[in-house]
Enzyme design. Structure first.
Site, mmCIF file in Angstrom:
data_model
loop_
_atom_site.group_PDB
_atom_site.id
_atom_site.type_symbol
_atom_site.label_atom_id
_atom_site.label_comp_id
_atom_site.label_asym_id
_atom_site.label_seq_id
_atom_site.Cartn_x
_atom_site.Cartn_y
_atom_site.Cartn_z
ATOM 1 N N GLU A 115 0.870 -1.175 0.000
ATOM 2 C CA GLU A 115 0.000 0.000 0.000
ATOM 3 C C GLU A 115 0.899 1.215 0.000
ATOM 4 O OE1 GLU A 115 -2.286 -0.212 3.618
ATOM 5 O OE2 GLU A 115 -2.888 -2.271 3.202
ATOM 6 N N LYS A 117 2.351 4.535 1.431
ATOM 7 C CA LYS A 117 2.465 5.084 2.787
ATOM 8 C C LYS A 117 2.074 6.551 2.692
ATOM 9 C CE LYS A 117 5.613 5.169 6.733
ATOM 10 N NZ LYS A 117 5.284 6.493 7.183
ATOM 11 N N ASP A 119 1.481 10.274 3.655
ATOM 12 C CA ASP A 119 2.139 11.207 4.563
ATOM 13 C C ASP A 119 1.092 12.112 5.208
ATOM 14 O OD1 ASP A 119 4.193 12.326 5.901
ATOM 15 O OD2 ASP A 119 5.001 13.461 4.216
ATOM 16 N N TYR A 228 -6.999 1.866 6.470
ATOM 17 C CA TYR A 228 -6.338 0.619 6.064
ATOM 18 C C TYR A 228 -6.387 -0.496 7.113
ATOM 19 C CZ TYR A 228 -2.748 3.410 8.387
ATOM 20 O OH TYR A 228 -2.090 4.219 9.257
ATOM 21 N N LYS A 314 10.922 3.375 2.656
ATOM 22 C CA LYS A 314 10.892 4.827 2.470
ATOM 23 C C LYS A 314 11.556 5.197 1.161
ATOM 24 C CE LYS A 314 9.378 6.360 6.560
ATOM 25 N NZ LYS A 314 10.158 7.276 7.313
ATOM 26 N N CYS A 408 35.405 35.672 18.203
ATOM 27 C CA CYS A 408 33.965 35.544 18.427
ATOM 28 C C CYS A 408 33.251 36.699 17.726
ATOM 29 C CB CYS A 408 33.665 35.567 19.924
ATOM 30 S SG CYS A 408 31.900 35.639 20.274
ATOM 31 N N CYS A 411 31.807 39.070 20.653
ATOM 32 C CA CYS A 411 32.589 39.791 21.649
ATOM 33 C C CYS A 411 34.037 39.980 21.241
ATOM 34 C CB CYS A 411 32.512 39.092 23.017
ATOM 35 S SG CYS A 411 33.455 37.549 23.067
ATOM 36 N N CYS A 426 33.874 30.067 22.262
ATOM 37 C CA CYS A 426 34.222 31.384 22.764
ATOM 38 C C CYS A 426 34.336 31.203 24.269
ATOM 39 C CB CYS A 426 33.121 32.389 22.447
ATOM 40 S SG CYS A 426 33.320 33.927 23.360
ATOM 41 N N CYS A 431 30.910 37.057 27.336
ATOM 42 C CA CYS A 431 30.491 37.270 25.940
ATOM 43 C C CYS A 431 28.991 37.586 25.922
ATOM 44 C CB CYS A 431 30.765 36.011 25.118
ATOM 45 S SG CYS A 431 30.010 36.068 23.473
HETATM 46 S S1 IVH Z 1 -0.023 0.168 8.634
HETATM 47 C C1 IVH Z 1 1.254 -1.464 13.102
HETATM 48 N N1 IVH Z 1 -0.466 1.321 6.334
HETATM 49 O O1 IVH Z 1 2.924 4.987 8.786
HETATM 50 C C2 IVH Z 1 1.284 -0.217 12.281
HETATM 51 N N2 IVH Z 1 0.551 2.614 8.034
HETATM 52 O O2 IVH Z 1 5.363 3.995 10.614
HETATM 53 C C3 IVH Z 1 0.385 -0.385 11.103
HETATM 54 N N3 IVH Z 1 0.992 4.936 7.399
HETATM 55 O O3 IVH Z 1 1.816 5.217 12.091
HETATM 56 C C4 IVH Z 1 0.477 0.766 10.190
HETATM 57 N N4 IVH Z 1 0.197 4.807 5.366
HETATM 58 O O4 IVH Z 1 0.600 6.563 10.356
HETATM 59 C C5 IVH Z 1 0.034 1.474 7.570
HETATM 60 N N5 IVH Z 1 -0.966 2.188 4.238
HETATM 61 C C6 IVH Z 1 -0.471 2.354 5.471
HETATM 62 C C7 IVH Z 1 0.050 3.585 5.926
HETATM 63 C C8 IVH Z 1 0.567 3.677 7.226
HETATM 64 C C9 IVH Z 1 0.756 5.600 6.263
HETATM 65 C C10 IVH Z 1 1.647 5.520 8.589
HETATM 66 C C11 IVH Z 1 0.905 5.289 9.869
HETATM 67 C C12 IVH Z 1 1.871 4.633 10.822
HETATM 68 C C13 IVH Z 1 3.172 4.881 10.162
HETATM 69 C C14 IVH Z 1 4.062 3.675 10.418
#
Ligand code: IVH
Length: 664
Positions: A115, A117, A119, A228, A314, A408, A411, A426, A431
């Site tokens: 999935e 991630k 932000d 999710y 990441k 510095c 001073c 320093c 100072c």
């Molecule tokens: S699953 C047990 N799925 O990423 C933790 N997390 O470092 C299960 N996040 O705190 C998290 N998208 O805020 C999951 N598709 C996704 C996500 C997701 C963003 C964030 C979430 C979590 C952090 C994990």
């Protein structure tokens, strides 16, 4: 450096104001400003911090995600802790994850779901009898903030759900709240039109919106959700089925997920989205990889604070190219000189960056960063932006290597760098920069609100304040003579100075700025000695006997109290009327026992563990010595374990530690 210090001043003032108004509104029910004004303050802080990421600190009111829940909201204890994920930055780490999974699960085939991630902000939504009941932020993972009405104002959060088949009376879903890029742009356009400060990135804007005191403001911010997780899973056997079920129940799920028969095809997904993510209407910082089968997930379980069945990959940190306009040095409270690159402002991963720390002289030399150089900078998450490298091909003619100034900047004293030390200092204790930073540290630690940078500067220039004790002798006439002070503000400040006299030893020690002594050291010393006099006379050995105080700190403390100027300052402060309530350590079952912790515990955070030890009368130390009574060992212990074994210090695992805490 002037501008940076002014920014710091402003940021600190905003944080104090926001915390003050949070208290007024929620604890005292006496709001002094309108919600719109509060909103403006919060936005200004977010904006200032994004312009000066080097000044961002984890205790800022804007950083409440992942920190203890704000007192501005009621606390919600999560039924199941909201954990974080282990991170991977390289594809090889993804393979390693797959190998680990296979080691635990043996020869069974393992399918994965990937999935995006998102932000955003992690949220927990609780439903009872099919109705939305509670919305909470992640907080510190154990307890979050109750933002029920705010979340309710988000259009895609269903207030009623049709529960398929047999489903328990109450269930919880988890997901991310985020601000779509388009809403973010629109919001900033509106703010700009009103001449108001802008938000730096969608995540900040979303955090600001969710943590509003007035849900109407949240509603106006056009937030979105992607859900999710579902607990209990209600008959679903895999993460893919959970996502399908969530969709049927009316939750908004991210369509960009994929099911993989094994790890091989996962890599294609990573490659694909590293590029494609820029075309989405929301920001993603990686891919979450989950073992699909819920049975296998259960078998894999958890290690310390992360599930062993999921991994966050990441995307590489976002980099940008810019020009170094200037390299300036900043003098800190202890005289340490920090070079900082002033950059032509540049957008990196949605945040404008205009400063990057260069740490110290060697770091500048190693990277050979020069004024007017083109450089690559990067930021990863909320960490301080850094200069990755100089683009040598673009170096203009006539640049010269940067040199640490000999004197510095504040001073003029010759700067000193000791053999074997990275820091240049320093060493003039008078100072003005150090005096000013020292005063700022003092008033902040003593909790005297209202001493801004400009005020201290004026007081110093007029010779009214040379050290912290002078603050206690200021008269109303003197304050009235300063720019920006009227009758009421002068009186308010005097009242706050007066109130700060009634304090305790911990705060006083922290405010003095004893070398190596921060809040936890101050707490340990105050609890051990109880009052100031025995501490002032303590030998290095006596100091080292305090749980949590190692040899370096003990030396530093002893040397500090041996200095005539330090003693003169303390005496003057006491003569000015400062009264120190003694810090009494609670008496209890663990009185006289010192614990040291290593590794992470599954059931509580380290501060929570230390708090529980202290509540039972024990002390929590940071290094193992013969005087340590127990070493508590969690996951991934450090070198303390070996040392404890060598010194034959009794070792407790988490279960034994729990028992000790709970036994009656
Ligand atoms: S699953 C047990 N799925 O990423 C933790 N997390 O470092 C299960 N996040 O705190 C998290 N998208 O805020 C999951 N598709 C996704 C996500 C997701 C963003 C964030 C979430 C979590 C952090 C994990």
């Amino acid at each position: 450096m002037q501008a940076l210090e002014e920014a710091q001043e402003r940021i600190e003032a905003l944080r104090r104001q926001i915390e003050h108004h949070n208290r007024q509104y929620h604890e005292l029910d006496r709001p002094q400003i309108t919600d719109a004004e509060y909103d403006a303050l919060f936005r200004q802080l977010v904006e200032m911090e994004s312009r000066h990421p080097e000044l961002l600190t984890p205790d800022s009111p804007t950083q409440r995600v992942g920190s203890p829940p704000s007192q501005a909201f009621a606390k919600v204890t999560h039924r199941v802790p909201m954990l974080s994920l282990a991170n991977a930055f390289e594809r090889e780490e993804v393979r390693e994850f797959d190998r680990r999974v296979h080691r635990v699960l043996g020869s069974s085939p393992v399918g994965y779901v990937t999935e995006l991630k998102i932000d955003g902000l992690a949220m927990s939504l609780l439903y009872e009898d099919g109705r939305y009941r509670i919305g909470a932020t992640r907080g510190d993972g154990y307890a979050g903030e109750d933002v029920t009405p705010n979340v309710k104002s988000i259009g895609s959060v269903p207030l009623r759900v049709t529960v398929p088949g047999e489903f328990p009376r109450s269930f919880e879903v988890r997901g991310e709240v985020y601000m779509p890029r388009r809403s973010f742009q629109r919001l900033n356009e509106e703010l700009a039109a009103q001449g108001k400060p802008l938000f730096a990135n969608p995540r900040n804007a979303a955090a600001g919106a969710v943590r509003q005191l007035d849900p109407k403001i949240t509603a106006g911010r056009r937030l979105e959700t992607f859900i999710y997780a579902l607990d209990p899973a209600g008959g679903a056997r895999s993460q893919a089925e959970i996502l399908a079920r969530l969709g049927e129940m009316g939750f908004r799920i991210n369509p960009n997920f994929r099911v993989h028969p094994d790890i091989e095809s996962v890599f294609a997904f990573l490659d694909e989205w590293e590029e494609k993510r820029h075309g989405l209407d929301y920001e993603t910082d990686g891919v979450v990889l989950k073992v699909d089968d819920l049975g296998q997930q259960a078998e894999l379980g958890f290690v310390s604070r992360s599930p062993r069945w999921a991994l966050a990959f990441k995307f590489p940190p976002e980099q940008a190219e810019t020009t170094v306009d200037d390299i300036k040095v900043y003098v800190g409270r202890t005289g340490v000189i920090t070079p900082v690159a002033w950059l032509e402002p540049v957008l990196v991963g949605g945040t404008t960056v205009s400063r990057a720390t260069l740490h110290n002289e060697d770091e500048v030399a190693r990277k050979d960063v020069r004024e007017r150089d083109r450089v690559v900078i990067q930021r990863a998450g909320d960490v301080i932006p850094e200069v990755v490298r100089v683009i040598l091909e673009k170096r203009p003619a006539g640049t010269r290597p940067w040199r640490m100034p000999a004197h510095c900047p504040e001073c003029g004293t010759s700067l000193v760098r000791e053999e074997g030390e990275a820091a240049t200092r320093c060493i003039n204790p008078l100072c003005p920069a150090q005096v000013r930073e020292h005063l700022r540290h003092f008033v902040a630690a003593m909790d005297v609100e209202g001493f801004g940078y400009a005020t201290l500067e004026q007081l110093m220039e007029r010779g009214l304040v040379r050290d912290p004790s002078d603050l206690y002798h200021l008269s109303k006439e003197q304050l009235l003579s300063l720019d920006g002070f009227a009758d009421k503000s002068s009186q308010n400040l005097l009242d706050r100075i007066e109130a700060s006299k009634e304090t305790d030893l911990t705060r006083f020690l922290a405010a003095l700025g004893v070398p190596h002594v921060g809040w936890s050291g101050a707490t340990a010393l105050a609890e051990h000695f109880g009052s100031l006099e025995p501490l002032r006379r303590a030998s290095v050995d006596e100091l080292q006997a305090v749980g949590g105080i190692g040899p370096v700190v003990a030396e530093g403390v002893q040397a500090y109290f041996a200095r005539p100027e330090a003693n003169r300052l303390i005496d003057r402060l006491l003569a000015a009327g400062i009264r120190l309530a003694s810090a009494e350590r609670p008496q209890g079952r663990l009185s006289g026992k010192t614990f040291v912790l290593t590794g992470s515990l599954g059931s509580m955070t380290r501060p929570q563990a230390e708090e529980r030890i202290r509540a039972l009368g024990g002390a929590a130390g940071s290094s193992v010595s013969r005087k340590t009574d127990y070493l508590v060992v969690g996951q991934d212990p450090g070198s303390k374990l070996e040392r404890a074994q060598r010194l034959k210090v009794p070792i407790l695992d988490e279960r034994a530690f729990q028992k000790l805490l709970e036994e009656e």
